[in-house]
Motif scaffolding. Structure first.
Motif, PDB file in Angstrom:
ATOM      1  N   SER A  32     -83.262  46.006  -0.415  1.00 35.62           N
ATOM      2  CA  SER A  32     -84.486  46.811  -0.518  1.00 35.62           C
ATOM      3  C   SER A  32     -85.512  46.294  -1.525  1.00 35.62           C
ATOM      4  CB  SER A  32     -84.105  48.248  -0.902  1.00 35.62           C
ATOM      5  OG  SER A  32     -83.278  48.259  -2.050  1.00 35.62           O
ATOM      6  N   TRP A  33     -85.098  45.468  -2.494  1.00 36.89           N
ATOM      7  CA  TRP A  33     -85.951  45.231  -3.661  1.00 36.89           C
ATOM      8  C   TRP A  33     -87.274  44.531  -3.356  1.00 36.89           C
ATOM      9  CZ3 TRP A  33     -86.539  47.432  -8.084  1.00 36.89           C
ATOM     10  CH2 TRP A  33     -87.364  46.833  -9.038  1.00 36.89           C
ATOM     11  N   ASN A  34     -87.207  43.390  -2.652  1.00 35.33           N
ATOM     12  CA  ASN A  34     -88.420  42.564  -2.532  1.00 35.33           C
ATOM     13  C   ASN A  34     -89.578  43.314  -1.889  1.00 35.33           C
ATOM     14  OD1 ASN A  34     -87.106  40.522  -3.771  1.00 35.33           O
ATOM     15  ND2 ASN A  34     -86.934  39.181  -1.997  1.00 35.33           N
ATOM     16  N   ILE A  76     -78.743  48.473  -1.047  1.00 36.16           N
ATOM     17  CA  ILE A  76     -79.718  49.278  -1.788  1.00 36.16           C
ATOM     18  C   ILE A  76     -79.773  48.696  -3.193  1.00 36.16           C
ATOM     19  CG2 ILE A  76     -80.325  51.591  -2.567  1.00 36.16           C
ATOM     20  CD1 ILE A  76     -78.275  52.632  -0.445  1.00 36.16           C
ATOM     21  N   ASP A  77     -80.946  48.275  -3.600  1.00 33.30           N
ATOM     22  CA  ASP A  77     -81.110  47.681  -4.938  1.00 33.30           C
ATOM     23  C   ASP A  77     -81.425  48.782  -5.942  1.00 33.30           C
ATOM     24  OD1 ASP A  77     -82.511  45.729  -7.048  1.00 33.30           O
ATOM     25  OD2 ASP A  77     -81.458  44.443  -5.617  1.00 33.30           O
ATOM     26  N   ASP A  78     -82.100  48.441  -7.005  1.00 35.06           N
ATOM     27  CA  ASP A  78     -82.372  49.372  -8.097  1.00 35.06           C
ATOM     28  C   ASP A  78     -83.197  50.580  -7.610  1.00 35.06           C
ATOM     29  OD1 ASP A  78     -82.292  50.178 -10.696  1.00 35.06           O
ATOM     30  OD2 ASP A  78     -83.402  48.476 -11.517  1.00 35.06           O
ATOM     31  N   GLY A  79     -82.946  51.742  -8.191  1.00 34.95           N
ATOM     32  CA  GLY A  79     -83.792  52.891  -7.897  1.00 34.95           C
ATOM     33  C   GLY A  79     -83.089  54.007  -7.145  1.00 34.95           C
ATOM     34  N   ILE A  96     -74.658  48.278  -2.839  1.00 35.35           N
ATOM     35  CA  ILE A  96     -75.343  49.047  -3.870  1.00 35.35           C
ATOM     36  C   ILE A  96     -75.536  48.167  -5.092  1.00 35.35           C
ATOM     37  CG2 ILE A  96     -73.462  50.152  -5.181  1.00 35.35           C
ATOM     38  CD1 ILE A  96     -74.957  52.847  -4.370  1.00 35.35           C
ATOM     39  N   TYR A  97     -76.175  48.739  -6.109  1.00 33.01           N
ATOM     40  CA  TYR A  97     -76.637  47.966  -7.265  1.00 33.01           C
ATOM     41  C   TYR A  97     -76.310  48.699  -8.545  1.00 33.01           C
ATOM     42  CZ  TYR A  97     -80.359  46.311 -10.474  1.00 33.01           C
ATOM     43  OH  TYR A  97     -81.082  45.826 -11.530  1.00 33.01           O
ATOM     44  N   SER A  98     -75.838  47.969  -9.550  1.00 30.67           N
ATOM     45  CA  SER A  98     -75.700  48.560 -10.880  1.00 30.67           C
ATOM     46  C   SER A  98     -75.808  47.469 -11.938  1.00 30.67           C
ATOM     47  CB  SER A  98     -74.390  49.336 -11.025  1.00 30.67           C
ATOM     48  OG  SER A  98     -74.450  50.126 -12.207  1.00 30.67           O
ATOM     49  N   SER A 145     -80.470  49.926 -15.953  1.00 35.99           N
ATOM     50  CA  SER A 145     -80.770  48.892 -14.967  1.00 35.99           C
ATOM     51  C   SER A 145     -82.118  48.270 -15.334  1.00 35.99           C
ATOM     52  CB  SER A 145     -80.849  49.515 -13.578  1.00 35.99           C
ATOM     53  OG  SER A 145     -82.047  50.275 -13.477  1.00 35.99           O
ATOM     54  N   CYS A 146     -82.490  47.237 -14.609  1.00 37.55           N
ATOM     55  CA  CYS A 146     -83.752  46.556 -14.968  1.00 37.55           C
ATOM     56  C   CYS A 146     -84.948  47.489 -14.820  1.00 37.55           C
ATOM     57  CB  CYS A 146     -83.952  45.310 -14.119  1.00 37.55           C
ATOM     58  SG  CYS A 146     -82.720  44.038 -14.427  1.00 37.55           S
ATOM     59  N   ALA A 147     -84.886  48.421 -13.868  1.00 40.83           N
ATOM     60  CA  ALA A 147     -86.015  49.336 -13.687  1.00 40.83           C
ATOM     61  C   ALA A 147     -85.833  50.604 -14.525  1.00 40.83           C
ATOM     62  CB  ALA A 147     -86.173  49.683 -12.216  1.00 40.83           C
ATOM     63  N   LEU A 183     -71.456  44.970  -4.096  1.00 41.61           N
ATOM     64  CA  LEU A 183     -72.105  45.411  -5.345  1.00 41.61           C
ATOM     65  C   LEU A 183     -72.879  44.263  -5.963  1.00 41.61           C
ATOM     66  CD1 LEU A 183     -72.556  47.460  -7.691  1.00 41.61           C
ATOM     67  CD2 LEU A 183     -70.496  46.493  -8.751  1.00 41.61           C
ATOM     68  N   LYS A 184     -74.171  44.483  -6.148  1.00 36.59           N
ATOM     69  CA  LYS A 184     -74.986  43.542  -6.942  1.00 36.59           C
ATOM     70  C   LYS A 184     -74.988  44.064  -8.365  1.00 36.59           C
ATOM     71  CE  LYS A 184     -79.801  41.948  -7.374  1.00 36.59           C
ATOM     72  NZ  LYS A 184     -81.114  41.919  -6.685  1.00 36.59           N
ATOM     73  N   TYR A 185     -74.559  43.242  -9.289  1.00 36.34           N
ATOM     74  CA  TYR A 185     -74.365  43.684 -10.674  1.00 36.34           C
ATOM     75  C   TYR A 185     -75.292  42.866 -11.555  1.00 36.34           C
ATOM     76  CZ  TYR A 185     -71.274  45.985 -14.080  1.00 36.34           C
ATOM     77  OH  TYR A 185     -70.736  46.799 -15.056  1.00 36.34           O
ATOM     78  N   ASP A 186     -76.298  43.557 -12.092  1.00 39.27           N
ATOM     79  CA  ASP A 186     -77.458  42.908 -12.697  1.00 39.27           C
ATOM     80  C   ASP A 186     -77.427  43.105 -14.213  1.00 39.27           C
ATOM     81  OD1 ASP A 186     -79.940  41.816 -13.068  1.00 39.27           O
ATOM     82  OD2 ASP A 186     -80.973  43.106 -11.633  1.00 39.27           O
ATOM     83  N   LEU A 187     -77.424  42.031 -14.963  1.00 35.60           N
ATOM     84  CA  LEU A 187     -77.222  42.094 -16.415  1.00 35.60           C
ATOM     85  C   LEU A 187     -78.226  43.012 -17.129  1.00 35.60           C
ATOM     86  CD1 LEU A 187     -75.524  41.057 -18.746  1.00 35.60           C
ATOM     87  CD2 LEU A 187     -76.973  39.030 -18.829  1.00 35.60           C
ATOM     88  N   TRP A 201     -73.652  34.171  -6.890  1.00 38.50           N
ATOM     89  CA  TRP A 201     -74.207  34.350  -8.229  1.00 38.50           C
ATOM     90  C   TRP A 201     -75.611  33.792  -8.230  1.00 38.50           C
ATOM     91  CZ3 TRP A 201     -69.421  32.197  -7.241  1.00 38.50           C
ATOM     92  CH2 TRP A 201     -69.450  30.830  -6.939  1.00 38.50           C
ATOM     93  N   ARG A 202     -76.516  34.587  -8.767  1.00 38.08           N
ATOM     94  CA  ARG A 202     -77.907  34.149  -8.883  1.00 38.08           C
ATOM     95  C   ARG A 202     -77.982  32.938  -9.796  1.00 38.08           C
ATOM     96  NH1 ARG A 202     -81.866  38.186  -8.377  1.00 38.08           N
ATOM     97  NH2 ARG A 202     -83.124  37.022  -9.865  1.00 38.08           N
ATOM     98  N   THR A 203     -78.822  32.000  -9.404  1.00 34.77           N
ATOM     99  CA  THR A 203     -78.973  30.786 -10.207  1.00 34.77           C
ATOM    100  C   THR A 203     -80.327  30.747 -10.911  1.00 34.77           C
ATOM    101  OG1 THR A 203     -79.767  29.736  -8.199  1.00 34.77           O
ATOM    102  CG2 THR A 203     -77.444  29.392  -8.775  1.00 34.77           C
ATOM    103  N   GLY A 210     -84.251  33.067 -12.093  1.00 32.87           N
ATOM    104  CA  GLY A 210     -84.971  34.327 -12.284  1.00 32.87           C
ATOM    105  C   GLY A 210     -85.437  34.843 -10.923  1.00 32.87           C
ATOM    106  N   ASP A 211     -86.301  35.843 -10.935  1.00 35.99           N
ATOM    107  CA  ASP A 211     -86.670  36.519  -9.686  1.00 35.99           C
ATOM    108  C   ASP A 211     -87.636  35.706  -8.828  1.00 35.99           C
ATOM    109  OD1 ASP A 211     -85.201  38.470 -10.867  1.00 35.99           O
ATOM    110  OD2 ASP A 211     -86.697  40.047 -10.635  1.00 35.99           O
ATOM    111  N   ILE A 212     -87.364  35.745  -7.530  1.00 37.76           N
ATOM    112  CA  ILE A 212     -88.306  35.161  -6.578  1.00 37.76           C
ATOM    113  C   ILE A 212     -89.522  36.082  -6.480  1.00 37.76           C
ATOM    114  CG2 ILE A 212     -87.431  36.352  -4.498  1.00 37.76           C
ATOM    115  CD1 ILE A 212     -87.728  33.578  -3.060  1.00 37.76           C
TER     116      ILE A 212
HETATM  117  C1  GLA Z   1     -83.789  42.142 -11.558  1.00 33.00           C
HETATM  118  C2  GLA Z   1     -83.193  41.380 -10.396  1.00 33.00           C
HETATM  119  C3  GLA Z   1     -83.944  41.689  -9.133  1.00 33.00           C
HETATM  120  C4  GLA Z   1     -83.907  43.187  -8.869  1.00 33.00           C
HETATM  121  C5  GLA Z   1     -84.473  43.931 -10.058  1.00 33.00           C
HETATM  122  C6  GLA Z   1     -84.284  45.419  -9.945  1.00 33.00           C
HETATM  123  O1  GLA Z   1     -85.086  41.715 -11.855  1.00 33.00           O
HETATM  124  O2  GLA Z   1     -83.202  39.996 -10.657  1.00 33.00           O
HETATM  125  O3  GLA Z   1     -83.386  40.993  -8.034  1.00 33.00           O
HETATM  126  O4  GLA Z   1     -82.594  43.581  -8.610  1.00 33.00           O
HETATM  127  O5  GLA Z   1     -83.826  43.533 -11.264  1.00 33.00           O
HETATM  128  O6  GLA Z   1     -84.781  46.113 -11.027  1.00 33.00           O
END
Ligand code: GLA
Length: 509
Positions: free
Chosen positions: A164-166, A199-202, A238-240, A246-248, A272-276, A331-333, A335-337
């Motif tokens: 959902s994020w992009n 489902i990403d953040d939110g 899902i995302y956590s 979370s980032c948002a 599960l997408k697990y975002d630092l 694993w993400r390599t 920053g954000d696209i």
């Molecule tokens: C980070 C991630 C993005 C997205 C957002 C959500 O920036 O890298 O892919 O999940 O968080 O807040």
């Protein structure tokens, strides 16, 4: 009467004292920043500052600022400016340059002014008792000793799906997810391989009294949503975050890792997408980042529900070298696209980790697709998907699949392109020749064929010449996949490529 020998030192001391008093009244008082502890009166939600503590030891100032997002941040680069203390705070992310933060005394109170990450602040804090300060201690939880975690879910080929994020960022809800599910099926995307709906953040709400994380009002019943998605032959992700936020800025899993893994399993989550995110402020060493991801992997394994575990820590600490050990499937390599050619090209051409780390079971992830979001031309999106397929990158759609142009659908459902991405050998293709803005990439395929990507990164159309011998290839058959044509397997091949465009060939010996 005191003896004369004793009178003299007394007189001397009295006159020194008198001189000192005269000097002290003649000179202004020497200003110095105060020490102690203060509790903030309000302030913005980000980063939720709670207290500031300042110590002085042998003339040196140190201390911490505590916040809900980042825990205790040490005062860095501290300097004294009159009675102000000036310092930096680091949230562990170098993307935004640190700026000066000023702590200014105001009677017994202080005022803290400055900027952290993207946010300016200007907040008062009142002097607090030791007890009041202690009550604001940021909780610290133990991390597990290093172990290898065997995940129950294994990604033999790069995961494919939708996220959902992009497109939607935090503007996502149950109804949209259901409509996306319906449209993944109706458009043929599911049958082309895109099976995860993530489902990403939110989506997060608050925790109940037992600490159970509830979805927010936009997701009234996660279990029912999972059932809906599953009934359509799809899987739900899902995302956590391992941090408090979370980032948002939604609730993270900090202090609730096992509980959240159980909650997700109970809902029927498959990914599960697990975002630092906010955790990056205090999980900032290779050991701690490894440990927090391992901790969630162990919590997922304990639920006995197979879940794809997607690590999102932006490629730090050579994540590809240990991502599998913490149960990661991808694993993400980077920053954000963004939906911009420059960002996509920078990530795709230059930043996708160490290629040897990719292969069946674990994948370098240069971030999700932007194809169809409108910020790039069709040629640029063709480069995006061709490059991702050549790199065996996860193909996670990021567009609104309810409204797609025929071009977008064609780019996303080309079976031969998907076959290159999903090839069983799981090799990450590499550039073999770069000439100015022209690049030739190859990817060895399991049936002995080779995928050859020809890319024009320049701003004008350009012709690219391939000499097969130079690439170590002896083609019997050369297929131009996007053009859906066979090319004569001549020793040298020249193709014209539009600006920012790509040609993808399948070369069979
Ligand atoms: C980070 C991630 C993005 C997205 C957002 C959500 O920036 O890298 O892919 O999940 O968080 O807040």
């Amino acid at each position: 009467m005191p003896r004369p020998s004793a009178v003299r030192p007394i007189l001397l001391a009295t006159s020194i004292l008198a001189t000192a008093c005269v000097l002290a009244t003649a000179l202004p008082a020497l200003a110095a920043p105060p020490t102690g502890g203060w509790v903030f009166d309000g302030g913005p939600d980000f980063p939720g500052f709670t207290r500031v503590q300042v110590h002085k030891d042998h003339g040196h100032y140190s201390g911490t600022v505590t916040s809900h997002w980042y825990g205790d941040l040490p005062l860095d680069d501290v300097r004294v400016d009159g009675d102000n203390l000036v310092f930096h705070l680091s949230n562990g992310n170098p993307r935004v340059a640190e700026s000066d933060i000023v702590l200014k005394p105001e009677g017994k109170a202080v005022h803290m002014t400055g900027k952290l990450w993207y946010a300016d602040f200007d907040i008062p804090a009142h002097k607090a008792t030791t007890k009041a300060l202690k009550a604001l201690d940021f909780p610290v939880y133990p991390l597990p000793p290093r172990r290898v975690v065997q995940p129950l879910a294994r990604a033999e080929t790069p995961p494919m799906g939708w996220n959902s994020w992009n497109k939607f960022a935090t503007d996502i809800d149950d109804r949209t997810v259901r409509e996306i599910a319906d449209n993944l099926v109706a458009s043929g995307l599911r049958d082309a391989g895109y099976v995860y709906i993530n489902i990403d953040d939110g989506w997060q709400g608050n925790r109940d009294q037992a600490g159970l994380l509830q979805p927010n009002a936009k997701f009234p019943d996660m279990k029912a949503l999972a059932d809906y998605v599953h009934a359509r032959g799809l899987k739900l992700g899902i995302y956590s975050s391992p941090g408090p936020k979370s980032c948002a800025g939604y609730e993270g899993s900090y202090g609730h890792i096992e509980q959240d893994a159980k909650t997700f399993a109970g809902w029927g989550i498959d990914y599960l997408k697990y975002d630092l995110c906010s955790g990056e402020a205090f999980y900032h060493t290779p050991e701690t980042v490894h440990a927090v991801y391992q901790q969630m992997a162990e919590a997922i394994a304990a639920t006995k529900r197979p879940m794809i575990f997607s690590l999102c820590e932006y490629g730090r600490f050579d994540v590809g070298s240990w991502g599998r050990d913490v149960g990661g499937s991808l694993w993400r390599t980077t920053g954000d696209i963004e939906d911009k050619y420059e960002t996509m090209a920078k990530i795709g051409f230059e930043k996708n980790g160490v290629p040897n780390h990719t292969g069946p079971g674990g994948w370098n992830d240069p971030d999700m697709l932007e194809v169809g979001n409108g910020g790039m031309t069709t040629d640029e999106y063709r480069t995006h998907i061709s490059l991702w397929a050549t790199m065996a990158a996860p193909l996670i759609l990021g567009n609104d699949v309810r409204h797609m142009t025929p071009d977008t659908l064609a780019l996303l459902t080309n079976r031969e392109v998907i076959a290159i991405d999903q090839d069983a050998a799981g090799v990450q293709g590499l550039p073999v020749k770069k000439e100015g803005t022209r690049e030739i990439w190859t990817k060895r395929l399991s049936d002995g064929a080779t995928a050859v990507g020809l890319f024009n990164r320049g701003d004008e159309a350009a012709s690219v010449t391939v000499t097969w011998a130079e690439l170590g290839l002896k083609p019997a058959k050369v297929r131009d996949i996007w053009a859906n044509t066979e090319l004569a397997p001549a020793a040298v091949q020249t193709v014209t490529i539009p600006r920012h465009g790509a040609v993808l060939l399948r070369v069979t010996p």
